[in-house]
Design an enzyme around this catalytic site. Structure first.
Site, PDB file in Angstrom:
ATOM      1  N   CYS A   4       0.811  -1.183   0.000  1.00 53.67           N
ATOM      2  CA  CYS A   4       0.000   0.000   0.000  1.00 53.67           C
ATOM      3  C   CYS A   4       0.857   1.250   0.000  1.00 53.67           C
ATOM      4  O   CYS A   4       0.391   2.268  -0.461  1.00 53.67           O
ATOM      5  CB  CYS A   4      -0.921   0.021   1.193  1.00 53.67           C
ATOM      6  SG  CYS A   4      -2.503  -0.776   0.957  1.00 53.67           S
ATOM      7  N   ARG A  29      -2.659   3.117   5.377  1.00 54.90           N
ATOM      8  CA  ARG A  29      -3.058   2.500   4.114  1.00 54.90           C
ATOM      9  C   ARG A  29      -3.220   0.985   4.247  1.00 54.90           C
ATOM     10  O   ARG A  29      -3.729   0.336   3.346  1.00 54.90           O
ATOM     11  CB  ARG A  29      -2.029   2.836   3.030  1.00 54.90           C
ATOM     12  CG  ARG A  29      -1.941   4.327   2.741  1.00 54.90           C
ATOM     13  CD  ARG A  29      -0.798   4.657   1.809  1.00 54.90           C
ATOM     14  NE  ARG A  29      -1.011   4.139   0.473  1.00 54.90           N
ATOM     15  CZ  ARG A  29      -1.680   4.773  -0.489  1.00 54.90           C
ATOM     16  NH1 ARG A  29      -2.221   5.944  -0.249  1.00 54.90           N
ATOM     17  NH2 ARG A  29      -1.807   4.240  -1.685  1.00 54.90           N
ATOM     18  N   TRP A  76       0.834  -5.131   1.519  1.00 53.30           N
ATOM     19  CA  TRP A  76      -0.367  -5.891   1.904  1.00 53.30           C
ATOM     20  C   TRP A  76      -0.444  -7.081   0.952  1.00 53.30           C
ATOM     21  O   TRP A  76      -0.613  -6.923  -0.245  1.00 53.30           O
ATOM     22  CB  TRP A  76      -1.595  -4.999   1.773  1.00 53.30           C
ATOM     23  CG  TRP A  76      -2.872  -5.616   2.243  1.00 53.30           C
ATOM     24  CD1 TRP A  76      -3.040  -6.695   3.039  1.00 53.30           C
ATOM     25  CD2 TRP A  76      -4.190  -5.150   1.935  1.00 53.30           C
ATOM     26  NE1 TRP A  76      -4.371  -6.940   3.254  1.00 53.30           N
ATOM     27  CE2 TRP A  76      -5.092  -6.006   2.585  1.00 53.30           C
ATOM     28  CE3 TRP A  76      -4.692  -4.093   1.175  1.00 53.30           C
ATOM     29  CZ2 TRP A  76      -6.473  -5.844   2.487  1.00 53.30           C
ATOM     30  CZ3 TRP A  76      -6.055  -3.928   1.087  1.00 53.30           C
ATOM     31  CH2 TRP A  76      -6.932  -4.804   1.743  1.00 53.30           C
ATOM     32  N   ASN A 102       3.642  -0.688  -6.094  1.00 52.58           N
ATOM     33  CA  ASN A 102       2.216  -0.794  -5.770  1.00 52.58           C
ATOM     34  C   ASN A 102       1.470  -1.078  -7.061  1.00 52.58           C
ATOM     35  O   ASN A 102       1.764  -0.474  -8.094  1.00 52.58           O
ATOM     36  CB  ASN A 102       1.674   0.512  -5.169  1.00 52.58           C
ATOM     37  CG  ASN A 102       2.115   0.731  -3.754  1.00 52.58           C
ATOM     38  OD1 ASN A 102       2.624  -0.176  -3.110  1.00 52.58           O
ATOM     39  ND2 ASN A 102       1.933   1.938  -3.266  1.00 52.58           N
ATOM     40  N   GLY A 103       0.480  -1.967  -6.996  1.00 54.92           N
ATOM     41  CA  GLY A 103      -0.323  -2.260  -8.179  1.00 54.92           C
ATOM     42  C   GLY A 103      -0.370  -3.745  -8.473  1.00 54.92           C
ATOM     43  O   GLY A 103      -0.104  -4.586  -7.608  1.00 54.92           O
ATOM     44  N   GLU A 483     -24.392   4.351   6.467  1.00 50.55           N
ATOM     45  CA  GLU A 483     -23.067   4.801   6.891  1.00 50.55           C
ATOM     46  C   GLU A 483     -22.782   4.396   8.333  1.00 50.55           C
ATOM     47  O   GLU A 483     -21.657   3.994   8.672  1.00 50.55           O
ATOM     48  CB  GLU A 483     -22.961   6.315   6.719  1.00 50.55           C
ATOM     49  CG  GLU A 483     -21.672   6.938   7.221  1.00 50.55           C
ATOM     50  CD  GLU A 483     -20.410   6.446   6.520  1.00 50.55           C
ATOM     51  OE1 GLU A 483     -19.320   6.784   6.993  1.00 50.55           O
ATOM     52  OE2 GLU A 483     -20.508   5.706   5.512  1.00 50.55           O
ATOM     53  N   LYS A 487     -19.591   2.016   9.424  1.00 49.42           N
ATOM     54  CA  LYS A 487     -18.566   2.388  10.403  1.00 49.42           C
ATOM     55  C   LYS A 487     -18.394   1.300  11.460  1.00 49.42           C
ATOM     56  O   LYS A 487     -17.281   0.962  11.851  1.00 49.42           O
ATOM     57  CB  LYS A 487     -18.939   3.715  11.077  1.00 49.42           C
ATOM     58  CG  LYS A 487     -18.719   4.919  10.210  1.00 49.42           C
ATOM     59  CD  LYS A 487     -17.247   5.159   9.971  1.00 49.42           C
ATOM     60  CE  LYS A 487     -16.959   5.765   8.618  1.00 49.42           C
ATOM     61  NZ  LYS A 487     -17.240   4.999   7.433  1.00 49.42           N
ATOM     62  N   GLU A 490     -16.582  -1.687   9.831  1.00 51.58           N
ATOM     63  CA  GLU A 490     -15.194  -1.410   9.447  1.00 51.58           C
ATOM     64  C   GLU A 490     -14.234  -1.501  10.623  1.00 51.58           C
ATOM     65  O   GLU A 490     -13.145  -2.079  10.487  1.00 51.58           O
ATOM     66  CB  GLU A 490     -15.085  -0.004   8.850  1.00 51.58           C
ATOM     67  CG  GLU A 490     -15.576   0.127   7.426  1.00 51.58           C
ATOM     68  CD  GLU A 490     -15.391   1.546   6.915  1.00 51.58           C
ATOM     69  OE1 GLU A 490     -14.823   1.701   5.823  1.00 51.58           O
ATOM     70  OE2 GLU A 490     -15.810   2.494   7.601  1.00 51.58           O
ATOM     71  N   HIS A 506     -40.247  -6.803   4.909  1.00 53.36           N
ATOM     72  CA  HIS A 506     -39.989  -7.596   3.709  1.00 53.36           C
ATOM     73  C   HIS A 506     -38.796  -8.528   3.876  1.00 53.36           C
ATOM     74  O   HIS A 506     -38.184  -8.931   2.882  1.00 53.36           O
ATOM     75  CB  HIS A 506     -39.789  -6.672   2.506  1.00 53.36           C
ATOM     76  CG  HIS A 506     -40.995  -5.856   2.176  1.00 53.36           C
ATOM     77  ND1 HIS A 506     -42.035  -6.325   1.406  1.00 53.36           N
ATOM     78  CD2 HIS A 506     -41.346  -4.606   2.560  1.00 53.36           C
ATOM     79  CE1 HIS A 506     -42.968  -5.400   1.299  1.00 53.36           C
ATOM     80  NE2 HIS A 506     -42.570  -4.336   1.999  1.00 53.36           N
ATOM     81  N   LYS A 605      -6.883   2.636   2.853  1.00 49.10           N
ATOM     82  CA  LYS A 605      -7.531   3.941   2.797  1.00 49.10           C
ATOM     83  C   LYS A 605      -8.073   4.224   1.411  1.00 49.10           C
ATOM     84  O   LYS A 605      -9.169   4.744   1.244  1.00 49.10           O
ATOM     85  CB  LYS A 605      -6.536   5.025   3.206  1.00 49.10           C
ATOM     86  CG  LYS A 605      -7.116   6.437   3.240  1.00 49.10           C
ATOM     87  CD  LYS A 605      -8.182   6.561   4.310  1.00 49.10           C
ATOM     88  CE  LYS A 605      -8.749   7.951   4.408  1.00 49.10           C
ATOM     89  NZ  LYS A 605      -9.947   8.002   5.256  1.00 49.10           N
TER      90      LYS A 605
END
Length: 610
Positions: A4, A29, A76, A102-103, A483, A487, A490, A506, A605
């Site tokens: 990252c 990150r 990572w 990175n990538g 949201e 949170k 996460e 339902h 991030k």
């Protein structure tokens, strides 16, 4: 594939200190291993370790490599497991070239087979090591030639920082699809995945574009395009100061950033509201005739930015005559959306580097739509790729779970909706003044909620051991429920789902029992009575009820087991105040559970690869 964080430095300072400091500033990150490479006297020393940057720092302090040029990386794991061998930086077999990446290199199997057939053996399981061996094979003494050829052979995304053992005066960088920012100081130069790693040394930065090749030296930065032709690029002055990217006495960045939200709201509005009306004419390139020509608006985003967009969708519907569509970037880019030159497509991204959002923007551009970036980073790829740009003014956000950028996003999108409504004449002057007057008050109301944090913390500790939560909301409050659930998921790793409250019958009602707390966002708005009915349905099944409501709402207190009160506001602005206690609730639940709040597991991030 790797994430990252990349940092590189060349100059007069002790490079180990700069690299380790930069890696610490990029820890948010997400990563599972870290490493550095230091070039000194035509030898490159590589030190890598599984775990935290602090673990790497202990090893580095014992070995104390000397030098003024080097690169560092936090990894990572994806290609290849978590191990010191797979950690970055990587080198070719002769350690002539050492690089951090990175990538994702999509054709690395093909390249690896090609190199293996030539007798090359590989030490790691990564796609990155393939790049180092390929660079060694094609290098003919001219780095620019080698790097332009390398560009032609690599498919996928990459940000690369490269050391050449025989070149003690330069760091080389390449970028395609993964962000890389360059910093020019006095007698020093840096590269990094994100601005916080550079801030201690310079606020003058250059953002690399896809295909760019850069040469960093203490004397300056040179750039070429993918064909090897020299190019000049605009530099940006970063308004953020170093203290904005530091913890400032708070136990976590996330808590600091929650407490900064009143200031974010205030800063985002400042200078954009005059005489009861929003004026963005000094910032946006689009003129009044262009705005009057828009018939539709598409808002495209991911994650928290998507929930901010869902809130904005509801005010665009109320205040303008535009046909509104909101979509997740990873879906929008593959759908047959009807996009035309009279469509305004707004791309919302805190970093401006989200891979799916950038791909969706390319699609909109090819379809002839007018594109607008709403982002926190002025020189980001998204900001530079769109026709227009609106800055959040939130300052650097370090915590992985977005809080203050969410506040900046909804504030910016509300301002955009009011500005378009003014140009199109869909709101009276009196209504515009009523709305802008209340917007100006929101920062103070947010700060009032923050003063109530101790009671929110007490409630969070009571519920920290539950394993499932259900969040409900209607109208403006439905995206707030989404949201709030995000949170909690996460940062505390508790399973939480959010639904439009009217959908409870339902299906979700089957989940409700005494072990499933129900969090209901219930401001006194036009759907208040219906929301109370949903609370009664949950209460009848003996679920603990936590409600978020306006100050003085005694009826809500009689229906719910616990109420988190917020100052009252106009219905349109309720998300600004109702989201704050949900952020604080998630934070304190995670703290009670001992979770890694600023760097939750498996998350980064900014998601810069698909």
């Amino acid at each position: 594939m790797t994430l990252c964080g990349i940092v590189g430095y060349i100059g007069y300072r002790d490079v180990c200190g700069v690299l380790l400091d930069g890696l610490k500033r990029l820890e948010y990150r997400g990563y599972d291993s870290a490493g550095i490479a230091v070039l000194n006297n035509k030898e490159i020393e590589i030190i890598k370790e599984v775990g935290k940057v602090s673990d790497l720092e202990r090893i580095v302090s014992n070995r104390a490599p000397k030098g003024n040029i080097g690169i560092g990386h936090t990894r990572w794991a994806t290609h290849g497991g978590v191990s010191a061998v797979n950690a970055h930086p990587h080198s070719d077999g002769y350690k002539r070239f050492v690089l951090a990446h990175n990538g994702i290199i999509e054709n690395y199997h093909e390249l690896k087979d090609e190199l293996s057939a030539q007798g090359i053996t590989f030490a790691s399981q990564t796609d990155t090591e393939v790049i180092a061996h390929l660079l060694y094979k094609v290098y003919d003494g001219n780095m620019l030639n080698a790097l332009t050829y390398l560009q032609s052979r690599l498919r996928g995304s990459y940000a690369l920082a490269i050391l050449n053992r025989d070149d003690t005066d330069h760091i080389y960088c390449m970028r395609k699809g993964s962000p890389l920012v360059l910093g020019q100081g006095d007698g020093e130069a840096l590269c990094a995945s994100d601005i916080p790693a550079i801030l201690p040394y310079t606020r003058k930065v250059i953002y690399m574009d896809d295909g760019d090749i850069a040469e960093l030296s203490p004397r300056g930065i040179k750039l070429w395009d993918e064909r090897g032709m020299p190019i000049e690029k605009k530099s940006f002055f970063i308004e953020w100061d170093l203290s904005m990217a530091e913890m400032g006495g708070y136990p976590h960045y996330m808590l600091k950033e929650i407490h900064e939200q009143g200031g974010v709201c205030r800063a985002t509005i400042k200078g954009r509201v005059h005489d009861g009306k929003v004026d963005l004419s000094g910032e946006l390139a689009m003129d009044e005739e262009t705005i009057k020509g828009f018939k539709a608006i598409h808002i495209v985003a991911c994650g928290t930015s998507y929930y901010a967009s869902l809130i904005a969708e509801r005010v665009f519907e109320r205040w303008t005559d535009l046909d509104i569509k909101v979509d997740i970037a990873s879906e929008y880019r593959y759908r047959d959306s009807k996009i035309s030159p009279d469509t305004l497509v707004v791309f919302v991204s805190q970093s401006g580097e989200t891979a799916d959002t950038l791909a969706a923007q390319r699609k909109a551009r090819e379809s002839g739509a007018y594109s607008l970036a709403v982002t926190n980073v002025q020189g980001s790829t998204l900001a530079r790729s769109c026709d227009d740009f609106l800055l959040l003014k939130a300052g650097p956000e370090i915590g992985v779970a977005a809080t203050k950028t969410f506040m900046g996003q909804i504030t910016s999108l509300y301002l955009l909706a009011l500005y378009i409504a003014k140009i199109k004449g869909t709101l009276s002057d009196q209504k515009q003044k009523e709305l802008t007057d209340e917007m100006i008050q929101l920062a103070y109301k947010i700060e009032t909620i923050l003063e109530r944090e101790p009671s929110i913390e007490d409630l969070a500790w009571k519920f920290a051991d539950y394993k499932n939560f259900l969040f409900l909301g209607r109208g403006m409050s439905f995206p707030v429920a989404l949201e709030g659930a995000l949170k909690l998921k996460e940062i505390s790793y508790i399973h939480a789902e959010a639904y439009a409250a009217g959908e409870m019958k339902h299906g979700p009602i089957a989940l409700i029992d005494p072990n499933v707390p129900v969090v209901v966002v219930a401001p006194k708005d036009s759907l208040y009575e219906k929301t109370l009915s949903n609370i009664q349905e949950a209460k009848a099944r003996h679920a603990p009820i936590i409600a978020v409501g306006f100050d003085g709402d005694e009826r809500l207190a009689s229906d719910a087991d616990h109420v988190l009160y917020v100052p009252s506001t106009l219905e349109e602005f309720s998300p600004f105040v109702t989201v704050v206690p949900l952020q604080l609730f998630a934070y304190h639940v995670a703290k009670k559970r001992g979770c890694e709040i600023d760097k939750p597991r498996n998350l980064a991030k900014s998601v810069t690869v698909e």
